[in-house]
Design a protein around this motif. Sequence first.
Motif, PDB file in Angstrom:
ATOM      1  N   ASN A 453     -50.007  24.689 -14.597  1.00 49.65           N
ATOM      2  CA  ASN A 453     -50.399  25.060 -15.965  1.00 49.65           C
ATOM      3  C   ASN A 453     -51.821  24.569 -16.265  1.00 49.65           C
ATOM      4  OD1 ASN A 453     -47.595  26.012 -17.269  1.00 49.65           O
ATOM      5  ND2 ASN A 453     -47.206  24.172 -16.021  1.00 49.65           N
ATOM      6  N   PRO A 454     -52.819  25.093 -15.548  1.00 45.73           N
ATOM      7  CA  PRO A 454     -54.191  24.581 -15.730  1.00 45.73           C
ATOM      8  C   PRO A 454     -54.739  24.787 -17.142  1.00 45.73           C
ATOM      9  CG  PRO A 454     -54.174  26.615 -14.436  1.00 45.73           C
ATOM     10  CD  PRO A 454     -52.757  26.173 -14.547  1.00 45.73           C
ATOM     11  N   ASP A 455     -54.362  25.906 -17.789  1.00 43.59           N
ATOM     12  CA  ASP A 455     -54.881  26.148 -19.147  1.00 43.59           C
ATOM     13  C   ASP A 455     -54.373  25.090 -20.126  1.00 43.59           C
ATOM     14  OD1 ASP A 455     -56.123  28.356 -18.135  1.00 43.59           O
ATOM     15  OD2 ASP A 455     -54.637  29.797 -18.887  1.00 43.59           O
ATOM     16  N   VAL A 456     -53.085  24.762 -19.997  1.00 45.63           N
ATOM     17  CA  VAL A 456     -52.508  23.735 -20.867  1.00 45.63           C
ATOM     18  C   VAL A 456     -53.165  22.389 -20.591  1.00 45.63           C
ATOM     19  CG1 VAL A 456     -50.402  22.493 -21.495  1.00 45.63           C
ATOM     20  CG2 VAL A 456     -50.312  24.959 -21.031  1.00 45.63           C
ATOM     21  N   ALA A 457     -53.355  22.091 -19.308  1.00 46.07           N
ATOM     22  CA  ALA A 457     -53.973  20.817 -18.936  1.00 46.07           C
ATOM     23  C   ALA A 457     -55.370  20.685 -19.540  1.00 46.07           C
ATOM     24  CB  ALA A 457     -54.032  20.699 -17.415  1.00 46.07           C
ATOM     25  N   GLN A 458     -56.138  21.805 -19.535  1.00 46.53           N
ATOM     26  CA  GLN A 458     -57.496  21.764 -20.075  1.00 46.53           C
ATOM     27  C   GLN A 458     -57.471  21.489 -21.576  1.00 46.53           C
ATOM     28  OE1 GLN A 458     -60.311  21.738 -18.204  1.00 46.53           O
ATOM     29  NE2 GLN A 458     -61.192  21.095 -20.169  1.00 46.53           N
ATOM     30  N   LYS A 459     -56.510  22.073 -22.292  1.00 53.24           N
ATOM     31  CA  LYS A 459     -56.391  21.819 -23.734  1.00 53.24           C
ATOM     32  C   LYS A 459     -56.193  20.333 -24.011  1.00 53.24           C
ATOM     33  CE  LYS A 459     -54.468  26.326 -25.060  1.00 53.24           C
ATOM     34  NZ  LYS A 459     -53.266  27.015 -25.623  1.00 53.24           N
ATOM     35  N   ILE A 460     -55.365  19.694 -23.173  1.00 51.97           N
ATOM     36  CA  ILE A 460     -55.117  18.261 -23.363  1.00 51.97           C
ATOM     37  C   ILE A 460     -56.395  17.474 -23.095  1.00 51.97           C
ATOM     38  CG2 ILE A 460     -53.748  16.287 -22.573  1.00 51.97           C
ATOM     39  CD1 ILE A 460     -51.523  18.319 -21.841  1.00 51.97           C
ATOM     40  N   ARG A 461     -57.129  17.870 -22.036  1.00 52.03           N
ATOM     41  CA  ARG A 461     -58.401  17.192 -21.738  1.00 52.03           C
ATOM     42  C   ARG A 461     -59.387  17.345 -22.898  1.00 52.03           C
ATOM     43  NH1 ARG A 461     -57.569  19.828 -16.572  1.00 52.03           N
ATOM     44  NH2 ARG A 461     -56.941  18.306 -14.989  1.00 52.03           N
ATOM     45  N   ASP A 462     -59.250  18.461 -23.613  1.00 53.90           N
ATOM     46  CA  ASP A 462     -60.157  18.722 -24.737  1.00 53.90           C
ATOM     47  C   ASP A 462     -59.708  18.034 -26.018  1.00 53.90           C
ATOM     48  OD1 ASP A 462     -61.695  20.298 -23.089  1.00 53.90           O
ATOM     49  OD2 ASP A 462     -60.770  22.187 -23.721  1.00 53.90           O
ATOM     50  N   GLY A 463     -58.635  17.245 -25.914  1.00 53.63           N
ATOM     51  CA  GLY A 463     -58.200  16.467 -27.064  1.00 53.63           C
ATOM     52  C   GLY A 463     -57.016  17.030 -27.826  1.00 53.63           C
ATOM     53  N   LYS A 464     -56.471  18.169 -27.390  1.00 52.69           N
ATOM     54  CA  LYS A 464     -55.309  18.752 -28.067  1.00 52.69           C
ATOM     55  C   LYS A 464     -54.022  18.154 -27.483  1.00 52.69           C
ATOM     56  CE  LYS A 464     -57.745  23.040 -29.145  1.00 52.69           C
ATOM     57  NZ  LYS A 464     -57.798  24.521 -28.988  1.00 52.69           N
ATOM     58  N   VAL A 465     -53.722  16.941 -27.936  1.00 58.06           N
ATOM     59  CA  VAL A 465     -52.599  16.176 -27.360  1.00 58.06           C
ATOM     60  C   VAL A 465     -51.261  16.871 -27.575  1.00 58.06           C
ATOM     61  CG1 VAL A 465     -51.391  13.966 -27.446  1.00 58.06           C
ATOM     62  CG2 VAL A 465     -53.891  14.030 -27.644  1.00 58.06           C
ATOM     63  N   ALA A 466     -51.128  17.645 -28.667  1.00 60.04           N
ATOM     64  CA  ALA A 466     -49.848  18.310 -28.953  1.00 60.04           C
ATOM     65  C   ALA A 466     -49.439  19.252 -27.832  1.00 60.04           C
ATOM     66  CB  ALA A 466     -49.944  19.072 -30.274  1.00 60.04           C
ATOM     67  N   ALA A 467     -50.435  19.734 -27.071  1.00 56.88           N
ATOM     68  CA  ALA A 467     -50.124  20.650 -25.976  1.00 56.88           C
ATOM     69  C   ALA A 467     -49.343  19.975 -24.856  1.00 56.88           C
ATOM     70  CB  ALA A 467     -51.414  21.255 -25.428  1.00 56.88           C
ATOM     71  N   ALA A 468     -49.271  18.648 -24.885  1.00 55.25           N
ATOM     72  CA  ALA A 468     -48.541  17.923 -23.841  1.00 55.25           C
ATOM     73  C   ALA A 468     -47.067  18.322 -23.795  1.00 55.25           C
ATOM     74  CB  ALA A 468     -48.675  16.418 -24.065  1.00 55.25           C
ATOM     75  N   GLY A 469     -46.562  18.799 -24.931  1.00 59.03           N
ATOM     76  CA  GLY A 469     -45.143  19.186 -24.961  1.00 59.03           C
ATOM     77  C   GLY A 469     -44.798  20.233 -23.933  1.00 59.03           C
ATOM     78  N   ALA A 470     -45.733  21.160 -23.674  1.00 56.49           N
ATOM     79  CA  ALA A 470     -45.464  22.215 -22.699  1.00 56.49           C
ATOM     80  C   ALA A 470     -45.331  21.626 -21.294  1.00 56.49           C
ATOM     81  CB  ALA A 470     -46.575  23.253 -22.740  1.00 56.49           C
ATOM     82  N   LEU A 471     -46.191  20.666 -20.955  1.00 57.88           N
ATOM     83  CA  LEU A 471     -46.109  20.055 -19.627  1.00 57.88           C
ATOM     84  C   LEU A 471     -44.860  19.183 -19.503  1.00 57.88           C
ATOM     85  CD1 LEU A 471     -49.808  19.077 -18.811  1.00 57.88           C
ATOM     86  CD2 LEU A 471     -48.535  21.149 -18.224  1.00 57.88           C
ATOM     87  N   ILE A 472     -44.551  18.474 -20.577  1.00 58.05           N
ATOM     88  CA  ILE A 472     -43.324  17.655 -20.556  1.00 58.05           C
ATOM     89  C   ILE A 472     -42.110  18.554 -20.324  1.00 58.05           C
ATOM     90  CG2 ILE A 472     -41.825  16.161 -21.913  1.00 58.05           C
ATOM     91  CD1 ILE A 472     -44.390  15.220 -23.387  1.00 58.05           C
ATOM     92  N   GLY A 473     -42.071  19.708 -21.014  1.00 57.10           N
ATOM     93  CA  GLY A 473     -40.971  20.650 -20.825  1.00 57.10           C
ATOM     94  C   GLY A 473     -40.895  21.154 -19.408  1.00 57.10           C
ATOM     95  N   GLU A 490     -46.280   9.706 -21.198  1.00 55.20           N
ATOM     96  CA  GLU A 490     -47.306   8.709 -20.878  1.00 55.20           C
ATOM     97  C   GLU A 490     -48.090   9.096 -19.621  1.00 55.20           C
ATOM     98  OE1 GLU A 490     -45.142   5.106 -20.494  1.00 55.20           O
ATOM     99  OE2 GLU A 490     -44.778   4.856 -22.654  1.00 55.20           O
ATOM    100  N   LEU A 491     -47.392   9.572 -18.599  1.00 58.67           N
ATOM    101  CA  LEU A 491     -48.063   9.949 -17.342  1.00 58.67           C
ATOM    102  C   LEU A 491     -48.972  11.157 -17.519  1.00 58.67           C
ATOM    103  CD1 LEU A 491     -45.113   9.445 -14.807  1.00 58.67           C
ATOM    104  CD2 LEU A 491     -47.205   8.071 -14.996  1.00 58.67           C
ATOM    105  N   VAL A 492     -48.522  12.140 -18.308  1.00 57.75           N
ATOM    106  CA  VAL A 492     -49.348  13.321 -18.566  1.00 57.75           C
ATOM    107  C   VAL A 492     -50.667  12.899 -19.213  1.00 57.75           C
ATOM    108  CG1 VAL A 492     -49.547  15.401 -19.998  1.00 57.75           C
ATOM    109  CG2 VAL A 492     -47.460  14.986 -18.685  1.00 57.75           C
ATOM    110  N   LEU A 493     -50.589  12.076 -20.239  1.00 57.26           N
ATOM    111  CA  LEU A 493     -51.784  11.670 -20.966  1.00 57.26           C
ATOM    112  C   LEU A 493     -52.674  10.774 -20.110  1.00 57.26           C
ATOM    113  CD1 LEU A 493     -50.300  11.052 -24.533  1.00 57.26           C
ATOM    114  CD2 LEU A 493     -51.441  13.083 -23.632  1.00 57.26           C
ATOM    115  N   GLU A 494     -52.041   9.937 -19.277  1.00 63.27           N
ATOM    116  CA  GLU A 494     -52.850   9.089 -18.387  1.00 63.27           C
ATOM    117  C   GLU A 494     -53.626   9.941 -17.390  1.00 63.27           C
ATOM    118  OE1 GLU A 494     -50.288   6.334 -16.440  1.00 63.27           O
ATOM    119  OE2 GLU A 494     -49.714   5.279 -18.289  1.00 63.27           O
ATOM    120  N   LYS A 495     -52.952  10.930 -16.788  1.00 62.28           N
ATOM    121  CA  LYS A 495     -53.571  11.724 -15.744  1.00 62.28           C
ATOM    122  C   LYS A 495     -54.636  12.671 -16.289  1.00 62.28           C
ATOM    123  CE  LYS A 495     -49.572  11.601 -12.600  1.00 62.28           C
ATOM    124  NZ  LYS A 495     -50.280  11.152 -11.364  1.00 62.28           N
ATOM    125  N   LEU A 496     -54.508  13.044 -17.564  1.00 57.52           N
ATOM    126  CA  LEU A 496     -55.472  13.996 -18.150  1.00 57.52           C
ATOM    127  C   LEU A 496     -56.474  13.306 -19.062  1.00 57.52           C
ATOM    128  CD1 LEU A 496     -53.068  16.982 -18.828  1.00 57.52           C
ATOM    129  CD2 LEU A 496     -54.671  16.693 -16.938  1.00 57.52           C
TER     130      LEU A 496
END
Length: 497
Positions: A453-473, A490-496
């Motif tokens: 999910n590279p698009d979702v990952a990029q959103k998180i890198r850009d500061g849109k933390v709410a998008a982490a829900g998609a990766l967690i799911g 925690e791991l998603v946010l650490e890695k991104l």
Amino acid sequence: MTETLVPLDEALDRYDPVMGLEVHVELNTATKMFCGCSTTFGAPPNTQVCPVCLALPGALPVVNEKAVESAIRIGLALNCEIAELSRFARKNYFYPDMPKNFQTSQYDEPIAFDGYLDVEVDGETYRIEVERAHMEEDTGKATHVGGSTGRIHGADHSLIDYNRAGIPLIEIVTRTIEVPGDKAAAVARAYVSTLRDLVGGLGVSDVRMDQGSLRADVNLSLKPKGSDVLGTRSETKNVNSFRSVERAVKFEISRHAGILDAGGSVLQETRHFHEDTGTTSSGREKSDADDYRYFPEPDLAPVAPSREWVEELRTTLPEPPAARRARLQADWGFSDLDMRDTVGAGALELVVATIEAGTTPQAAKKWWLGELARRANETGVDLDALPITPQVVAQIQGLIDAGRVNDKLARQVFDGVLAGEGTPDEVVAGRGLEVVSDEGALGAAVDQAIADNPDVAQKIRDGKVAAAGALIGAVMKQMRGQADAARVRELVLEKLG
């Protein structure tokens, strides 16, 4: 003959239901009402009998003092007057479950009379007047063999177990109950439920409806709207669950309306309730009091409790139900709606016991009024008839609190427990439901989700933390719901970063 049933709402448009409820409570005394035989449930047939309860010639009864004490405490809890003198009588009828061909009961001089019990339905309180609570003995148990229905009609033969004959019984009889028609079935259910909680709280009965320790007879008649003339009543016997009490009232309203609409007359009779279909069928024509030829029991002296003893017993009563509910609501922090839903679902005592076993009030309510209420509804049983105890519910919540399972996995634990697969721990082990907390496995799953999910990952890198829900799911799906969601986040946010 096939009976025409009128839809309930149509019946209530034209008729007002009138009810009377008779609840039989077996007392938990160690011995029977008039002899020293054991009352233990489940003993081999006809092993707990003696000359007295078999009515052999020359055998004389003696009143069980503990049963009298329990009867007085029930009467007091129901706000009844306690008679200064009450008398036993012989109720004469022939039926094979009563070896004497009469039942020792109380007729016109009961131990307790003129009481009431308040019940709550949809936020409204209804006062149910109690005419009497009297002592008697239970009958034996007949098993009809060879038929398709388990009833005497069509059976090849019948077997009689007299172990239950003579067990102390309290019959609690209401006065006429007239409430808004659309509330009648719910009020009947609430009355039996509240009464069971009350009697159970006194400790005088185990109030096991599934074992017949508490059972209800539902008397019902209809009268045309605006009329004061009572109709002919039917009596549905030995209804043994809250849900069935409600269903019996509804069915009889529809059945009576069908008969009256067709210009027929309702037969005064006893009826059998069928749990599988929610219907009733004819039993026998109902006798009136005169038919039983009551007369005072010559072998028993009147019961004359002293006022001092009655007042002493009054001090042993537990907290009144309404006061207890108010206290529990305050202790638990429940809203009025929370408490109303808990009581209405018949879950109050289950929630109490679950909290006592170690859960929070909110967790106990969540499981009993959510997951377990849904399962009870699907299987057509009352909540307390589910094969799970409050202690087990608390154990499952304990697994969540310890981080061993999450809510989704806990539902699978409930599946296993209800299916008879063992304790919660055994179900978790047998089904492999333990939450995965291994850092390596979680990290690999997070890396895979990020890559997928590279698009979702990029959103998180850009500061849109709410998008982490998609990766967690995505991680939870990959790990079949067994990942620790909090750690995954925690791991998603650490890695991104």
